[in-house]
Scaffold this motif. Structure first.
Motif, short mmCIF file in Angstrom:
data_model
loop_
_atom_site.label_atom_id
_atom_site.label_comp_id
_atom_site.label_asym_id
_atom_site.label_seq_id
_atom_site.Cartn_x
_atom_site.Cartn_y
_atom_site.Cartn_z
N ILE A 62 98.42 -99.87 -5.64
CA ILE A 62 99.81 -99.97 -6.09
C ILE A 62 100.42 -101.30 -5.64
O ILE A 62 101.13 -101.97 -6.41
N ALA A 63 100.13 -101.70 -4.40
CA ALA A 63 100.64 -102.98 -3.91
C ALA A 63 100.09 -104.13 -4.75
O ALA A 63 100.80 -105.12 -5.03
N ARG A 64 98.84 -104.03 -5.17
CA ARG A 64 98.26 -105.09 -5.99
C ARG A 64 98.89 -105.14 -7.38
O ARG A 64 99.00 -106.21 -7.98
N LEU A 65 99.29 -103.97 -7.88
CA LEU A 65 99.97 -103.97 -9.18
C LEU A 65 101.24 -104.79 -9.13
O LEU A 65 101.58 -105.51 -10.07
N HIS A 66 101.97 -104.68 -8.03
CA HIS A 66 103.22 -105.42 -7.91
C HIS A 66 102.98 -106.93 -7.92
O HIS A 66 103.80 -107.70 -8.43
N ALA A 67 101.86 -107.34 -7.35
CA ALA A 67 101.56 -108.77 -7.27
C ALA A 67 100.88 -109.29 -8.52
O ALA A 67 100.71 -110.50 -8.68
N ALA A 68 100.51 -108.37 -9.44
CA ALA A 68 99.67 -108.77 -10.57
C ALA A 68 100.41 -109.61 -11.60
O ALA A 68 99.84 -110.52 -12.20
N GLY A 69 101.66 -109.29 -11.88
CA GLY A 69 102.40 -110.09 -12.85
C GLY A 69 102.74 -109.35 -14.14
O GLY A 69 103.91 -109.26 -14.51
N PRO A 70 101.75 -108.79 -14.89
CA PRO A 70 102.09 -108.13 -16.15
C PRO A 70 102.95 -106.89 -15.92
O PRO A 70 102.87 -106.25 -14.88
N PRO A 71 103.77 -106.52 -16.91
CA PRO A 71 104.59 -105.31 -16.78
C PRO A 71 103.72 -104.06 -16.73
O PRO A 71 102.59 -104.04 -17.22
N VAL A 72 104.28 -103.00 -16.15
CA VAL A 72 103.56 -101.75 -15.98
C VAL A 72 104.22 -100.66 -16.84
O VAL A 72 105.44 -100.51 -16.84
N LEU A 73 103.40 -99.91 -17.57
CA LEU A 73 103.84 -98.70 -18.27
C LEU A 73 103.24 -97.51 -17.54
O LEU A 73 102.02 -97.40 -17.42
N ALA A 74 104.09 -96.63 -17.00
CA ALA A 74 103.64 -95.49 -16.21
C ALA A 74 103.49 -94.26 -17.09
O ALA A 74 104.32 -94.02 -17.99
N LEU A 75 102.46 -93.47 -16.84
CA LEU A 75 102.23 -92.23 -17.57
C LEU A 75 102.84 -91.07 -16.80
O LEU A 75 102.47 -90.79 -15.65
#
Length: 522
Positions: free
Chosen positions: A153-166
């Motif tokens: 989850i922490a890496r998602l924040h640093a990744a850049g692209p937007p997130v769509l949550a299911l």
């Protein structure tokens, strides 16, 4: 004259019966649907994944997609999303986390390139990705996410692209909205069947971003999804009072407003003007004689009477269908006598108690007004604490629970102000507002809200519906004005006539299975 802000302001859409289950209530409904209604689990998973894939295609039509799939049902939904988008020609990569062998059959033979979880967050691994799909944890989370999920989850924040949550952003508590540890910050959340309560209460609401709910083939829920409902435009239109073609002013509701101590008539003016704009036929304003000229000049449509004349107040109460008491009325002995008189009688009228009336009420040793039907209390967090017999102010994570306790204790419906505002009935029914925002945090807004709620009571609505409509209509009026932090209460009053006659908007996505569409709260 107020300028119309254009079609883009009316972004909240939803049907008349959008439920708000907790994560556990939603899980129980899933099991009931599968075990007793013979709905195949794979059908629900396929419908959920394909619906989410269609939304990905609408909102992020170009570029690659990276799907993060855990080992639970949320991960299964993610596999369907990945396979569907791959079949539609999108570049898709799958990040499996945990034992996901049970989900491999969901690929239907499509080649889904795998990405190592340790590579998520690196530029090379996410090159070309337009969106990340969060299918990691779902609604069954209890406590903070453990490793390796927290690290991912922490890496998602640093990744850049937007997130769509299911269904729900991973790390958000599905019941309370609490974020006890690492949590996904989603641009969009697609809820399956119904939005989970944790995505409508802060801080979870801020993590959900734009919140969409989609129909995926569940049977009719009845009361199996809990007692909560979203105050959508569809709900408001279904519960709004309809004025007969042939009627007169007294038949469409008369309201007594007891407000405004001497020299402070503003609250009484705002409350009375709001009630008139909300459709009530007749308003009487009971305020000290020192305010008479100001009231009669400021709201000439209303009838004035001396609050400190017991005979006049008794006659006005007997002739009124509902009462609003409290805005700016003070807490001295004269105000206490006026409040007692407004609620007296063998058959007391439905009443909204706001502001100073709540302070007086909380000090009553008896605990609650005995035998008073139709009572609606409208506390802010500090007043809510006093009604609950607690010191200080009720923290946001506890508002829903405390509001339900106060409703049961006082035998009254409670409109708990906040972001979001909540309505709790003594029988356990509750509702959540989705129109309001922090722009409404200004002096006098509560006076307007009380007036609109009182107008609903006077027109024959029960306190639950009156409170829900007041929240919805004031919130929708504020969105139409579009003034942000420059909003003042008079702006709301002037906008009310426009929103009262508007039909419910539909989701701009144009997808018939979308039952709720809420813009991001930021």
């Amino acid at each position: 004259m107020m300028a119309d802000t254009g079609a883009g302001w009316d972004l909240v859409s939803g049907g008349a019966g959008v439920a708000v289950p907790t994560g556990s209530e939603a899980a129980s409904f899933d099991r009931w649907s599968i075990d007793t209604q013979d709905v195949p689990e794979r059908v629900l998973m396929e419908n959920a994944g394909r619906s989410a894939a269609q939304i990905v295609a609408r909102l992020f039509p170009e570029g690659g997609v990276v799907v993060l799939a855990g080992s639970g049902n949320n991960g299964g939904d993610g596999h369907v999303v990945a396979r569907t988008l791959r079949a539609w020609g999108r570049e898709v990569r799958l990040v499996p986390l945990g034992p996901t062998a049970a989900h491999r059959a969901l690929s239907h033979g499509w080649d889904l390139p795998l990405l190592d979880p340790d590579d998520v967050g690196t530029d090379a691994a996410l090159a070309g990705a337009a969106v990340l799909v969060d299918g990691l944890l779902g609604t069954g989370l209890s406590g903070p996410p453990r490793q390796p999920h927290a690290r991912l989850i922490a890496r998602l924040h640093a990744a850049g692209p937007p997130v769509l949550a299911l269904d729900i952003p991973s790390g958000v508590d599905g019941a309370t909205g609490a974020v006890p540890g690492a949590a996904v910050q989603a641009r969009v959340t697609v809820a399956f069947g119904a939005p989970k309560r944790g995505t409508l209460l802060h801080p979870g609401r801020a993590h959900a971003g734009r919140l969409l709910a989609v129909e995926i083939g569940f049977p009719p829920a009845g009361d199996r999804l809990g007692a909560g409902v979203v105050l959508t435009p569809g709900w408001a239109c279904a519960h709004r009072p309809v004025r007969p073609a042939v009627t007169h002013k007294k038949a469409v509701g008369s309201l007594l407003v007891v407000a405004g101590q001497a020299g402070m008539a503003g609250a009484a003016l705002l409350c009375a003007r709001a009630a008139l704009r909300a459709g009530v036929g007749l308003v009487r304003v009971a305020t000290p004689a020192a305010n008479r000229e100001v009231v009669q000049r400021g709201v000439p449509e209303a009838l004035w009477l001396d609050r400190d004349d017991p005979d006049a107040l008794e006659a006005a109460r007997a002739q009124s269908d509902a009462v609003v008491a409290g805005p700016g009325m003070g807490t001295d002995d004269a105000a206490r006598r006026a409040l007692t008189a407004a609620l007296a009688g063998p058959d007391p009228a439905p009443a909204v108690l706001d502001a100073d009336a709540l302070t007086l009420l909380a000090g009553e040793a008896e605990g609650r007004p005995v035998g008073h039907p139709g009572l609606l209390l409208t506390p802010h967090p500090g007043e809510l604490a006093r009604l609950a017999g607690r010191p200080g102010s009720v923290p946001d994570p506890e508002r829903a629970e405390v509001a339900a306790e106060v409703a049961a204790r006082w035998g009254a419906t409670v409109l708990a102000k906040g972001t979001p505002s909540l309505v709790c009935a003594p029988d356990g029914a509750w509702a959540v507002d989705v129109q309001g925002s922090s722009d409404l945090a200004a002096a006098g807004m509560g006076d307007v809200l009380a007036g609109v709620a009182g107008a609903g009571l006077a027109q024959g609505l029960d306190p639950f519906r009156a409170a829900g409509l007041a929240l919805h209509d004031c919130g929708r009026a504020h969105r139409r004005v579009g003034l942000g932090v420059s909003l003042v209460p008079s702006d709301l009053i002037e906008s009310l006539p426009h929103v009262l006659r508007l039909p419910p908007p539909s989701s701009p996505l144009g997808l018939p299975f979308v039952t709720l569409d809420l813009p991001a709260p930021w």
